[in-house]
Design an enzyme around this catalytic site. Structure first.
Site, PDB file in Angstrom:
ATOM      1  N   THR A  42       0.828  -1.203   0.000  1.00 19.68           N
ATOM      2  CA  THR A  42       0.000   0.000   0.000  1.00 19.68           C
ATOM      3  C   THR A  42       0.864   1.256   0.000  1.00 19.68           C
ATOM      4  O   THR A  42       0.591   2.207  -0.737  1.00 19.68           O
ATOM      5  CB  THR A  42      -0.946   0.007   1.214  1.00 19.68           C
ATOM      6  OG1 THR A  42      -1.754  -1.166   1.177  1.00 19.68           O
ATOM      7  CG2 THR A  42      -1.824   1.241   1.232  1.00 19.68           C
ATOM      8  N   GLY A  43       1.912   1.269   0.822  1.00 19.93           N
ATOM      9  CA  GLY A  43       2.786   2.443   0.885  1.00 19.93           C
ATOM     10  C   GLY A  43       3.419   2.766  -0.455  1.00 19.93           C
ATOM     11  O   GLY A  43       3.548   3.938  -0.829  1.00 19.93           O
ATOM     12  N   PHE A  44       3.811   1.740  -1.196  1.00 21.07           N
ATOM     13  CA  PHE A  44       4.399   1.979  -2.512  1.00 21.07           C
ATOM     14  C   PHE A  44       3.328   2.377  -3.532  1.00 21.07           C
ATOM     15  O   PHE A  44       3.596   3.170  -4.443  1.00 21.07           O
ATOM     16  CB  PHE A  44       5.174   0.756  -2.997  1.00 21.07           C
ATOM     17  CG  PHE A  44       6.448   0.513  -2.225  1.00 21.07           C
ATOM     18  CD1 PHE A  44       7.421   1.495  -2.117  1.00 21.07           C
ATOM     19  CD2 PHE A  44       6.674  -0.703  -1.605  1.00 21.07           C
ATOM     20  CE1 PHE A  44       8.601   1.274  -1.413  1.00 21.07           C
ATOM     21  CE2 PHE A  44       7.845  -0.937  -0.903  1.00 21.07           C
ATOM     22  CZ  PHE A  44       8.810   0.051  -0.807  1.00 21.07           C
ATOM     23  N   MET A  45       2.104   1.845  -3.395  1.00 23.77           N
ATOM     24  CA  MET A  45       1.021   2.262  -4.278  1.00 23.77           C
ATOM     25  C   MET A  45       0.734   3.750  -4.089  1.00 23.77           C
ATOM     26  O   MET A  45       0.568   4.495  -5.057  1.00 23.77           O
ATOM     27  CB  MET A  45      -0.255   1.446  -4.019  1.00 23.77           C
ATOM     28  CG  MET A  45      -1.401   1.812  -4.962  1.00 23.77           C
ATOM     29  SD  MET A  45      -3.011   1.153  -4.475  1.00 23.77           S
ATOM     30  CE  MET A  45      -3.398   2.209  -3.066  1.00 23.77           C
ATOM     31  N   VAL A  46       0.691   4.186  -2.829  1.00 28.35           N
ATOM     32  CA  VAL A  46       0.474   5.614  -2.536  1.00 28.35           C
ATOM     33  C   VAL A  46       1.580   6.449  -3.174  1.00 28.35           C
ATOM     34  O   VAL A  46       1.318   7.480  -3.799  1.00 28.35           O
ATOM     35  CB  VAL A  46       0.383   5.856  -1.013  1.00 28.35           C
ATOM     36  CG1 VAL A  46       0.481   7.335  -0.679  1.00 28.35           C
ATOM     37  CG2 VAL A  46      -0.906   5.258  -0.464  1.00 28.35           C
ATOM     38  N   GLY A  47       2.823   6.009  -3.035  1.00 30.67           N
ATOM     39  CA  GLY A  47       3.935   6.730  -3.653  1.00 30.67           C
ATOM     40  C   GLY A  47       3.805   6.801  -5.163  1.00 30.67           C
ATOM     41  O   GLY A  47       4.099   7.845  -5.776  1.00 30.67           O
ATOM     42  N   LEU A  48       3.336   5.728  -5.784  1.00 36.94           N
ATOM     43  CA  LEU A  48       3.144   5.711  -7.235  1.00 36.94           C
ATOM     44  C   LEU A  48       2.033   6.696  -7.634  1.00 36.94           C
ATOM     45  O   LEU A  48       2.146   7.410  -8.637  1.00 36.94           O
ATOM     46  CB  LEU A  48       2.818   4.293  -7.708  1.00 36.94           C
ATOM     47  CG  LEU A  48       2.702   4.069  -9.200  1.00 36.94           C
ATOM     48  CD1 LEU A  48       3.986   4.451  -9.934  1.00 36.94           C
ATOM     49  CD2 LEU A  48       2.341   2.605  -9.475  1.00 36.94           C
ATOM     50  N   MET A  49       0.986   6.762  -6.829  1.00 37.29           N
ATOM     51  CA  MET A  49      -0.083   7.734  -7.090  1.00 37.29           C
ATOM     52  C   MET A  49       0.446   9.161  -6.967  1.00 37.29           C
ATOM     53  O   MET A  49       0.156  10.021  -7.816  1.00 37.29           O
ATOM     54  CB  MET A  49      -1.248   7.501  -6.130  1.00 37.29           C
ATOM     55  CG  MET A  49      -2.021   6.234  -6.412  1.00 37.29           C
ATOM     56  SD  MET A  49      -3.228   5.912  -5.105  1.00 37.29           S
ATOM     57  CE  MET A  49      -4.324   4.756  -5.936  1.00 37.29           C
ATOM     58  N   GLU A  50       1.246   9.426  -5.929  1.00 40.74           N
ATOM     59  CA  GLU A  50       1.834  10.760  -5.766  1.00 40.74           C
ATOM     60  C   GLU A  50       2.728  11.100  -6.952  1.00 40.74           C
ATOM     61  O   GLU A  50       2.694  12.223  -7.469  1.00 40.74           O
ATOM     62  CB  GLU A  50       2.650  10.834  -4.475  1.00 40.74           C
ATOM     63  CG  GLU A  50       1.824  10.882  -3.230  1.00 40.74           C
ATOM     64  CD  GLU A  50       2.641  11.353  -2.042  1.00 40.74           C
ATOM     65  OE1 GLU A  50       2.836  12.589  -1.891  1.00 40.74           O
ATOM     66  OE2 GLU A  50       3.109  10.494  -1.278  1.00 40.74           O
ATOM     67  N   HIS A  76      -7.098   0.703  -1.032  1.00 41.31           N
ATOM     68  CA  HIS A  76      -6.235  -0.306  -1.663  1.00 41.31           C
ATOM     69  C   HIS A  76      -7.041  -1.587  -1.605  1.00 41.31           C
ATOM     70  O   HIS A  76      -7.071  -2.270  -0.585  1.00 41.31           O
ATOM     71  CB  HIS A  76      -4.895  -0.442  -0.941  1.00 41.31           C
ATOM     72  CG  HIS A  76      -3.912  -1.279  -1.694  1.00 41.31           C
ATOM     73  ND1 HIS A  76      -2.646  -1.519  -1.226  1.00 41.31           N
ATOM     74  CD2 HIS A  76      -4.008  -1.933  -2.883  1.00 41.31           C
ATOM     75  CE1 HIS A  76      -1.995  -2.291  -2.091  1.00 41.31           C
ATOM     76  NE2 HIS A  76      -2.815  -2.550  -3.098  1.00 41.31           N
ATOM     77  N   ARG A 120      -1.772  18.211  -3.191  1.00 43.29           N
ATOM     78  CA  ARG A 120      -0.381  18.631  -3.152  1.00 43.29           C
ATOM     79  C   ARG A 120      -0.331  20.148  -3.024  1.00 43.29           C
ATOM     80  O   ARG A 120      -1.233  20.840  -3.492  1.00 43.29           O
ATOM     81  CB  ARG A 120       0.378  18.188  -4.418  1.00 43.29           C
ATOM     82  CG  ARG A 120       0.353  16.673  -4.621  1.00 43.29           C
ATOM     83  CD  ARG A 120       1.291  16.200  -5.718  1.00 43.29           C
ATOM     84  NE  ARG A 120       2.679  16.348  -5.324  1.00 43.29           N
ATOM     85  CZ  ARG A 120       3.311  15.551  -4.462  1.00 43.29           C
ATOM     86  NH1 ARG A 120       2.684  14.550  -3.897  1.00 43.29           N
ATOM     87  NH2 ARG A 120       4.572  15.757  -4.182  1.00 43.29           N
TER      88      ARG A 120
END
Length: 149
Positions: A42-50, A76, A120
């Site tokens: 999930t943390g990496f998915m969030v980073g990919l979205m950002e 997620h 952002r």
């Protein structure tokens, strides 16, 4: 920030998930994460979205500016295996001065794996570095190196 960004501007970005972006890789020192299945974290998915939202903004920033994630509200809802490609769609939904809102959706070629909203703030890096310099001094830690462009 230039006035060229418009509500409705969007980017689609595809990323093949490597084994290093799975749950055990999120915090390798955490035995709780290490014991979990090796699926896209999930943390990496969030980073990919950002990252995808940053791509929406890229052509609209002035020199010396960047953006900082200030809010994330996403689901997620499905697991993704290493080797699958995740495609993220990000669309600008609001512009309120320096605060930019986005709708984000991630899909792994089989199903939607996450979606929601992200915000952002556009900021001059030298201003942000000054804020961090004061915080570093108060905390008794070393300041960050300046942002490289």
């Amino acid at each position: 920030m230039r006035d060229t960004l418009k509500v409705g501007d969007r980017v689609q970005f595809a990323y093949e998930v490597p084994a290093s972006k799975t749950v055990p890789g999120l915090y390798p020192e955490a035995k709780e994460f290490s014991a979990m299945p090796a699926v896209f974290a999930t943390g990496f998915m969030v980073g990919l979205m950002e990252w995808t939202c940053m791509k929406v903004l890229a052509d609209h920033l002035d020199e010396g500016e960047g953006s900082l994630g200030v809010h994330i509200d996403v689901s997620h809802s499905a697991a993704t295996l290493p080797g699958q490609t995740v495609t993220v769609d990000a669309e600008c939904t609001s512009i309120q001065g320096r605060r930019i809102g986005f709708y984000v959706r991630a899909h792994d070629g089989i199903e939607t794996i996450g979606e929601g909203r992200h915000e952002r703030i556009v900021m001059a890096w030298n201003r942000f570095e000054a804020i961090l310099g004061k915080k570093a001094k108060a905390a008794g830690v070393a300041p960050l190196a300046p942002v490289k462009e």
